[in-house]
Design a protein around this motif. Structure first.
Motif, PDB file in Angstrom:
ATOM      1  N   VAL A   5       0.721  -1.405   0.009  1.00 36.67           N
ATOM      2  CA  VAL A   5       0.070  -0.037   0.025  1.00 36.67           C
ATOM      3  C   VAL A   5       0.875   1.057  -0.109  1.00 36.67           C
ATOM      4  CG1 VAL A   5      -1.911  -0.809   1.152  1.00 36.67           C
ATOM      5  CG2 VAL A   5      -0.176   0.012   2.461  1.00 36.67           C
ATOM      6  N   ALA A   8      -0.434   4.032  -2.306  1.00 36.60           N
ATOM      7  CA  ALA A   8      -1.757   4.488  -1.815  1.00 36.60           C
ATOM      8  C   ALA A   8      -1.350   5.169  -0.636  1.00 36.60           C
ATOM      9  CB  ALA A   8      -2.561   3.095  -1.264  1.00 36.60           C
ATOM     10  N   ALA A   9      -0.339   4.877   0.302  1.00 35.67           N
ATOM     11  CA  ALA A   9      -0.132   6.109   1.237  1.00 35.67           C
ATOM     12  C   ALA A   9       0.459   7.229   0.792  1.00 35.67           C
ATOM     13  CB  ALA A   9       0.902   5.232   2.097  1.00 35.67           C
ATOM     14  N   LEU A  12      -2.277   9.265  -0.155  1.00 34.71           N
ATOM     15  CA  LEU A  12      -3.178   9.594   0.854  1.00 34.71           C
ATOM     16  C   LEU A  12      -2.496  10.931   1.602  1.00 34.71           C
ATOM     17  CD1 LEU A  12      -5.370   9.348   3.153  1.00 34.71           C
ATOM     18  CD2 LEU A  12      -4.017   7.871   4.220  1.00 34.71           C
ATOM     19  N   THR A  95      -7.069   6.590   6.921  1.00 33.83           N
ATOM     20  CA  THR A  95      -6.194   5.451   6.524  1.00 33.83           C
ATOM     21  C   THR A  95      -6.256   5.410   4.972  1.00 33.83           C
ATOM     22  OG1 THR A  95      -8.150   3.940   6.475  1.00 33.83           O
ATOM     23  CG2 THR A  95      -6.998   4.127   8.483  1.00 33.83           C
ATOM     24  N   THR A  96      -5.351   4.409   4.595  1.00 33.34           N
ATOM     25  CA  THR A  96      -4.845   4.383   3.190  1.00 33.34           C
ATOM     26  C   THR A  96      -5.754   3.588   2.444  1.00 33.34           C
ATOM     27  OG1 THR A  96      -3.112   2.784   3.697  1.00 33.34           O
ATOM     28  CG2 THR A  96      -2.446   4.953   3.501  1.00 33.34           C
ATOM     29  N   GLU A  97      -6.488   2.606   3.341  1.00 37.70           N
ATOM     30  CA  GLU A  97      -7.299   1.507   2.777  1.00 37.70           C
ATOM     31  C   GLU A  97      -8.217   1.062   3.762  1.00 37.70           C
ATOM     32  OE1 GLU A  97      -5.779  -2.345   2.267  1.00 37.70           O
ATOM     33  OE2 GLU A  97      -3.880  -1.402   3.112  1.00 37.70           O
ATOM     34  N   GLU A 107      -2.918   1.504  11.328  1.00 43.22           N
ATOM     35  CA  GLU A 107      -2.189   2.535  10.724  1.00 43.22           C
ATOM     36  C   GLU A 107      -1.684   3.599  11.785  1.00 43.22           C
ATOM     37  OE1 GLU A 107      -3.596   1.771   5.984  1.00 43.22           O
ATOM     38  OE2 GLU A 107      -3.378   3.879   6.854  1.00 43.22           O
ATOM     39  N   PRO A 109      -0.726   7.119  11.086  1.00 42.92           N
ATOM     40  CA  PRO A 109      -0.635   8.429  10.260  1.00 42.92           C
ATOM     41  C   PRO A 109       0.101   9.338  10.766  1.00 42.92           C
ATOM     42  CG  PRO A 109      -2.634   8.319  10.988  1.00 42.92           C
ATOM     43  CD  PRO A 109      -2.177   7.107  11.324  1.00 42.92           C
TER      44      PRO A 109
END
Length: 142
Positions: A5, A8-9, A12, A95-97, A107, A109
């Motif tokens: 991810v 994706a992170a 985000l 969250t990223t997902e 997570e 962040p």
């Protein structure tokens, strides 16, 4: 954070910066760690989440998000978001997902979210049934 991810992170983080949140500054004094518990749905659609955060000293209406933990129901996907006054629909994911199908997700962040004075900061657990428009929600003030 899982390696799969990372793109994706990064997305985000970029979206979060544009939306009014910022990476936590190393020189910001830490306050006591606080906890917001969220719960939505019942039975096989029971979803829970915990947000650990701390107030940012000297800043009005700002908190540092330390961690987000989500456990989704067997048949759901669940997200945690904050009420971003600049977000397209008023909410931005923390969250990223999502956590889906009874799995857990944790997570860290480590971002500061902030809003103008008079706009209370809130977090929301929202989950949906796969293939359905049914949504379960819980909202807590930070």
């Amino acid at each position: 954070m899982r390696l799969s991810v990372l793109p994706a992170a990064a997305a985000l983080v970029a979206a979060t910066l544009v939306s009014g949140a910022a990476p936590a500054a190393a020189d910001t004094p830490a306050g006591p760690v606080l906890q917001a518990d969220l719960e939505a749905g019942k039975g096989r659609h029971h979803n829970t989440a915990t947000v650990l955060y701390e107030r940012v000293d000297g800043a009005v209406n700002s908190v540092r998000i330390k961690s987000v933990t989500i456990y989704s129901g067997e048949l759901d996907c669940a997200w945690v978001a904050w009420n971003n006054p600049q977000g397209a629909d008023g909410w931005s994911n923390l969250t990223t997902e999502p956590s889906c199908n009874g799995t857990g997700l944790v997570e860290y962040p480590d971002i500061v979210i902030k809003a103008p004075a008079g706009h209370p900061l809130k977090v929301r657990l929202a989950s949906d049934h796969l293939g359905s428009d049914v949504v379960h929600k819980d909202i807590q003030k930070l």
